[in-house]
Motif scaffolding. Structure first.
Motif, PDB file in Angstrom:
ATOM      1  N   PRO A 148      -5.565   4.604  -1.799  1.00 58.41           N
ATOM      2  CA  PRO A 148      -5.547   3.550  -2.819  1.00 58.41           C
ATOM      3  C   PRO A 148      -6.796   3.569  -3.695  1.00 58.41           C
ATOM      4  CG  PRO A 148      -6.083   2.638  -0.664  1.00 58.41           C
ATOM      5  CD  PRO A 148      -5.771   4.080  -0.435  1.00 58.41           C
ATOM      6  N   ASP A 149      -6.609   3.293  -4.982  1.00 57.59           N
ATOM      7  CA  ASP A 149      -7.731   3.240  -5.916  1.00 57.59           C
ATOM      8  C   ASP A 149      -8.045   1.757  -6.187  1.00 57.59           C
ATOM      9  OD1 ASP A 149      -9.373   3.145  -8.097  1.00 57.59           O
ATOM     10  OD2 ASP A 149      -8.230   4.575  -9.300  1.00 57.59           O
ATOM     11  N   PHE A 150      -9.026   1.241  -5.445  1.00 57.38           N
ATOM     12  CA  PHE A 150      -9.301  -0.188  -5.534  1.00 57.38           C
ATOM     13  C   PHE A 150      -9.972  -0.598  -6.844  1.00 57.38           C
ATOM     14  CE2 PHE A 150      -9.056   0.319  -0.824  1.00 57.38           C
ATOM     15  CZ  PHE A 150      -7.949  -0.492  -0.640  1.00 57.38           C
ATOM     16  N   GLU A 151     -10.742   0.323  -7.430  1.00 57.94           N
ATOM     17  CA  GLU A 151     -11.388  -0.025  -8.705  1.00 57.94           C
ATOM     18  C   GLU A 151     -10.329  -0.302  -9.768  1.00 57.94           C
ATOM     19  OE1 GLU A 151     -14.436  -0.966  -9.143  1.00 57.94           O
ATOM     20  OE2 GLU A 151     -14.469  -0.606  -6.974  1.00 57.94           O
ATOM     21  N   SER A 152      -9.337   0.607  -9.858  1.00 56.32           N
ATOM     22  CA  SER A 152      -8.265   0.409 -10.846  1.00 56.32           C
ATOM     23  C   SER A 152      -7.449  -0.832 -10.508  1.00 56.32           C
ATOM     24  CB  SER A 152      -7.327   1.612 -10.883  1.00 56.32           C
ATOM     25  OG  SER A 152      -8.063   2.763 -11.182  1.00 56.32           O
ATOM     26  N   LEU A 153      -7.247  -1.058  -9.228  1.00 59.62           N
ATOM     27  CA  LEU A 153      -6.483  -2.249  -8.814  1.00 59.62           C
ATOM     28  C   LEU A 153      -7.165  -3.520  -9.337  1.00 59.62           C
ATOM     29  CD1 LEU A 153      -4.372  -3.758  -6.916  1.00 59.62           C
ATOM     30  CD2 LEU A 153      -6.146  -3.683  -5.191  1.00 59.62           C
ATOM     31  N   LYS A 154      -8.484  -3.590  -9.125  1.00 54.96           N
ATOM     32  CA  LYS A 154      -9.202  -4.801  -9.538  1.00 54.96           C
ATOM     33  C   LYS A 154      -9.074  -5.039 -11.039  1.00 54.96           C
ATOM     34  CE  LYS A 154     -12.953  -5.190  -6.245  1.00 54.96           C
ATOM     35  NZ  LYS A 154     -14.382  -4.988  -6.123  1.00 54.96           N
ATOM     36  N   LYS A 155      -9.118  -3.935 -11.792  1.00 52.57           N
ATOM     37  CA  LYS A 155      -9.042  -4.075 -13.253  1.00 52.57           C
ATOM     38  C   LYS A 155      -7.681  -4.622 -13.696  1.00 52.57           C
ATOM     39  CE  LYS A 155     -12.326  -0.453 -14.309  1.00 52.57           C
ATOM     40  NZ  LYS A 155     -12.264   0.978 -14.118  1.00 52.57           N
ATOM     41  N   MET A 156      -6.670  -4.426 -12.884  1.00 52.63           N
ATOM     42  CA  MET A 156      -5.322  -4.859 -13.274  1.00 52.63           C
ATOM     43  C   MET A 156      -5.033  -6.317 -12.956  1.00 52.63           C
ATOM     44  SD  MET A 156      -2.415  -2.147 -12.614  1.00 52.63           S
ATOM     45  CE  MET A 156      -2.647  -0.605 -13.434  1.00 52.63           C
ATOM     46  N   ILE A 157      -5.888  -6.908 -12.137  1.00 50.55           N
ATOM     47  CA  ILE A 157      -5.619  -8.294 -11.720  1.00 50.55           C
ATOM     48  C   ILE A 157      -5.920  -9.251 -12.872  1.00 50.55           C
ATOM     49  CG2 ILE A 157      -6.325 -10.125 -10.112  1.00 50.55           C
ATOM     50  CD1 ILE A 157      -6.933  -7.897  -8.075  1.00 50.55           C
ATOM     51  N   ASN A 158      -4.997 -10.166 -13.130  1.00 50.28           N
ATOM     52  CA  ASN A 158      -5.247 -11.221 -14.132  1.00 50.28           C
ATOM     53  C   ASN A 158      -4.681 -12.534 -13.599  1.00 50.28           C
ATOM     54  OD1 ASN A 158      -2.459 -11.463 -14.711  1.00 50.28           O
ATOM     55  ND2 ASN A 158      -2.583  -9.685 -16.072  1.00 50.28           N
ATOM     56  N   GLU A 159      -4.641 -13.563 -14.462  1.00 53.33           N
ATOM     57  CA  GLU A 159      -4.224 -14.887 -13.953  1.00 53.33           C
ATOM     58  C   GLU A 159      -2.741 -14.914 -13.548  1.00 53.33           C
ATOM     59  OE1 GLU A 159      -3.509 -14.753 -18.211  1.00 53.33           O
ATOM     60  OE2 GLU A 159      -5.265 -14.226 -17.011  1.00 53.33           O
ATOM     61  N   LYS A 160      -1.965 -13.928 -14.015  1.00 51.25           N
ATOM     62  CA  LYS A 160      -0.540 -13.925 -13.626  1.00 51.25           C
ATOM     63  C   LYS A 160      -0.304 -13.203 -12.294  1.00 51.25           C
ATOM     64  CE  LYS A 160       1.442 -13.869 -18.237  1.00 51.25           C
ATOM     65  NZ  LYS A 160       1.901 -12.904 -19.228  1.00 51.25           N
ATOM     66  N   THR A 161      -1.316 -12.477 -11.833  1.00 47.80           N
ATOM     67  CA  THR A 161      -1.127 -11.690 -10.609  1.00 47.80           C
ATOM     68  C   THR A 161      -0.976 -12.617  -9.414  1.00 47.80           C
ATOM     69  OG1 THR A 161      -2.630 -10.078 -11.567  1.00 47.80           O
ATOM     70  CG2 THR A 161      -2.060  -9.787  -9.248  1.00 47.80           C
ATOM     71  N   LYS A 162       0.114 -12.448  -8.692  1.00 47.11           N
ATOM     72  CA  LYS A 162       0.317 -13.328  -7.544  1.00 47.11           C
ATOM     73  C   LYS A 162       0.182 -12.590  -6.217  1.00 47.11           C
ATOM     74  CE  LYS A 162       2.957 -17.195  -7.574  1.00 47.11           C
ATOM     75  NZ  LYS A 162       4.244 -17.874  -7.774  1.00 47.11           N
ATOM     76  N   ALA A 163       0.541 -11.318  -6.213  1.00 40.45           N
ATOM     77  CA  ALA A 163       0.557 -10.627  -4.911  1.00 40.45           C
ATOM     78  C   ALA A 163       0.258  -9.143  -5.066  1.00 40.45           C
ATOM     79  CB  ALA A 163       1.916 -10.808  -4.255  1.00 40.45           C
ATOM     80  N   ILE A 164      -0.222  -8.588  -3.971  1.00 38.81           N
ATOM     81  CA  ILE A 164      -0.327  -7.127  -3.849  1.00 38.81           C
ATOM     82  C   ILE A 164       0.682  -6.744  -2.774  1.00 38.81           C
ATOM     83  CG2 ILE A 164      -1.820  -5.210  -3.171  1.00 38.81           C
ATOM     84  CD1 ILE A 164      -4.197  -6.869  -4.163  1.00 38.81           C
ATOM     85  N   LEU A 165       1.364  -5.640  -3.019  1.00 37.40           N
ATOM     86  CA  LEU A 165       2.353  -5.185  -2.035  1.00 37.40           C
ATOM     87  C   LEU A 165       1.901  -3.835  -1.495  1.00 37.40           C
ATOM     88  CD1 LEU A 165       6.223  -5.120  -2.630  1.00 37.40           C
ATOM     89  CD2 LEU A 165       5.047  -3.552  -1.150  1.00 37.40           C
ATOM     90  N   ILE A 166       1.809  -3.731  -0.179  1.00 42.18           N
ATOM     91  CA  ILE A 166       1.498  -2.419   0.400  1.00 42.18           C
ATOM     92  C   ILE A 166       2.607  -2.004   1.373  1.00 42.18           C
ATOM     93  CG2 ILE A 166      -1.012  -2.644   0.170  1.00 42.18           C
ATOM     94  CD1 ILE A 166      -1.046  -3.082   3.276  1.00 42.18           C
ATOM     95  N   ASN A 167       2.725  -0.704   1.510  1.00 41.98           N
ATOM     96  CA  ASN A 167       3.654  -0.138   2.491  1.00 41.98           C
ATOM     97  C   ASN A 167       2.900   0.997   3.184  1.00 41.98           C
ATOM     98  OD1 ASN A 167       6.157   2.373   2.253  1.00 41.98           O
ATOM     99  ND2 ASN A 167       6.035   0.848   3.868  1.00 41.98           N
ATOM    100  N   SER A 168       2.430   0.703   4.376  1.00 38.90           N
ATOM    101  CA  SER A 168       1.658   1.672   5.139  1.00 38.90           C
ATOM    102  C   SER A 168       2.134   1.613   6.585  1.00 38.90           C
ATOM    103  CB  SER A 168       0.172   1.328   5.057  1.00 38.90           C
ATOM    104  OG  SER A 168      -0.584   2.109   5.959  1.00 38.90           O
ATOM    105  N   PRO A 169       2.598   2.737   7.144  1.00 37.81           N
ATOM    106  CA  PRO A 169       2.813   4.080   6.602  1.00 37.81           C
ATOM    107  C   PRO A 169       3.806   4.048   5.430  1.00 37.81           C
ATOM    108  CG  PRO A 169       3.007   4.072   8.995  1.00 37.81           C
ATOM    109  CD  PRO A 169       2.920   2.661   8.580  1.00 37.81           C
ATOM    110  N   ASN A 170       3.585   4.970   4.510  1.00 35.92           N
ATOM    111  CA  ASN A 170       4.259   4.867   3.222  1.00 35.92           C
ATOM    112  C   ASN A 170       5.449   5.809   3.026  1.00 35.92           C
ATOM    113  OD1 ASN A 170       3.966   6.013   0.034  1.00 35.92           O
ATOM    114  ND2 ASN A 170       4.202   3.828   0.324  1.00 35.92           N
ATOM    115  N   ASN A 171       6.465   5.248   2.426  1.00 39.70           N
ATOM    116  CA  ASN A 171       7.557   6.001   1.836  1.00 39.70           C
ATOM    117  C   ASN A 171       7.304   5.930   0.325  1.00 39.70           C
ATOM    118  OD1 ASN A 171       9.966   6.958   0.843  1.00 39.70           O
ATOM    119  ND2 ASN A 171      11.216   5.230   1.522  1.00 39.70           N
TER     120      ASN A 171
END
Ligand SMILES: Cc1ncc(COP(=O)(O)O)c(C=O)c1O
Length: 384
Positions: A148-171
């Motif tokens: 996961p690229d957390f720096e890019s993730l943080k930049k994408m968060i705004n006031e509309k962001t409600k959730a992060i979804l992860i799937n680990s182990p991943n398909n």
């Protein structure tokens, strides 16, 4: 006649996986590397549990959340395996597989216009559920090794962001979050006051001594984490259509409401099969997981030998090689190889906007077939 649902008609093209498999219909020489389910037989105690329930005439509606004995066993399992104490009466609901656990999650968390962020590539249904519920699904490109690229993730968060979804182990990538990555993710979830959706349907398919970690077990996370799981992959029982959600009681109450007016509950007799599954000794799976490890190792080795750029998966039963070096897109590669060599492989673009140049291979098939498929892939690549 008046227009049908434009959400279904326009936003969701016919599944590309289905289109691909249509190309294969009527051919007996096809080897499918597209399968999303394990190849072993559903363990006998599960089947017998289901049969006994039917013989006892358990054919009426089940309680909306599920039968208490099963919810209790799931609660016990969640405290032992996932290190999280839950109150089975308030924190668990059964669903029609992991798929409907996801639907319940979208239905109970989001309002139209909300945003959700995930690491891409990722499991296909997340994108469509976003469309169905008017939720904007934002994709953060995974790093080259699929981490996961957390720096890019943080930049994408705004006031509309409600959730992060992860799937680990991943398909489809086979990536498994490291403990440090889970910690970093949790910090972000807490800092930005988000929900965390953790799809753990492959929790038992982890290799090289890796331990699966449930984010819900971290301090302060249970209240904001929705954990999704199912009996489908672990017990090779995708047709039982049983899964579950573990979350805080407010969320589970909303899910129950949604359940009441959409599906009323899950298959009653099948729940008795699931009950037996949870009572099984985990040693039963030792040989099975050993054989998945072997197939993972073999697929990785062969794909590298053939010339693919490929990351060694740490979990699930998929591997995602790049086809960039062959100057083809994943779609082109898939279409050609199924026609010319009879190997069905899912193109990467199904899993988001950053995987046009890759393929998803499932190695959950008999090793002999896997060997034959790799030989055909090698022949095909030589012709390019
Ligand atoms: C990541 C992920 N989540 C959920 C599901 C759905 O699981 P189920 O078959 O239990 O509905 C799948 C199935 O492939 C999956 O890969």
């Amino acid at each position: 006649m008046k227009e049908l649902s434009h959400i279904l008609a326009n936003k969701t093209p016919k599944s590309k996986i289905r289109q691909l498999f249509d190309l294969a219909s009527g051919r007996s020489d096809i080897i499918s590397l597209g399968i999303g389910q394990p190849d072993f037989r559903t363990p006998e105690p599960i089947i017998q549990g289901n049969i006994r329930a039917l013989e006892k005439n358990i054919t009426q509606y089940a309680p909306t959340r599920g039968i208490p004995e099963l919810l209790q066993l799931i609660g016990d399992k969640f405290s032992k395996k996932n290190n999280t104490q839950v109150d089975w009466k308030h924190n668990i609901i059964l669903s029609n597989g992991g798929s409907q656990a996801l639907t319940l999650t979208f239905a109970s968390l989001f309002n139209p216009g909300d945003e959700i962020i995930l690491f891409s590539p990722n499991f296909i249904s997340y994108f469509y559920l976003g469309s169905f519920f008017g939720v904007n699904v934002k994709e953060v490109r995974r790093k080259k090794d699929f981490s996961p690229d957390f720096e890019s993730l943080k930049k994408m968060i705004n006031e509309k962001t409600k959730a992060i979804l992860i799937n680990s182990p991943n398909n489809p990538t086979g990536y498994v979050f490291t403990p440090n990555e889970i910690r970093e993710l949790i910090e972000i979830v807490l800092e930005f006051d988000l929900y965390l959706i953790s799809d753990e349907v492959y929790e038992n398919y982890v290799y090289d001594g890796i331990e699966h970690i449930s984010p819900a077990s971290f301090k302060g996370l249970f209240e904001r984490t929705i954990t999704i799981n199912a009996m489908s992959k672990l017990y090779s029982a995708t047709g039982f259509r049983l899964g579950y959600v573990v979350a805080n009681n407010k969320i589970i109450d909303l899910m129950e409401k949604y359940h009441q007016y959409t599906i009323a509950g899950t298959n009653h007799a099948a729940q008795y099969g699931f009950k037996e599954a949870l009572k099984m000794n985990n040693n039963f799976f030792n040989d099975i997981f050993q054989s998945f490890t072997e197939r993972r190792d073999y697929s990785f080795k062969r794909l590298k030998e053939i010339g693919f750029e490929v990351v060694k998966p740490k979990g699930a039963f998929y591997i995602m090689p790049s086809v960039e070096e062959f100057n083809l897109t994943g779609q082109e590669f898939s279409e050609k190889i199924i026609k010319e060599k009879g190997v069905a492989i899912v193109p990467g673009d199904v899993f988001g906007k950053f995987s046009n140049n890759s393929l998803r291979i499932s190695y959950a098939i008999d090793i002999k077939l896997l060997e034959e498929a790799m030989a055909r892939i090698e022949d095909f690549v030589k012709m390019l």
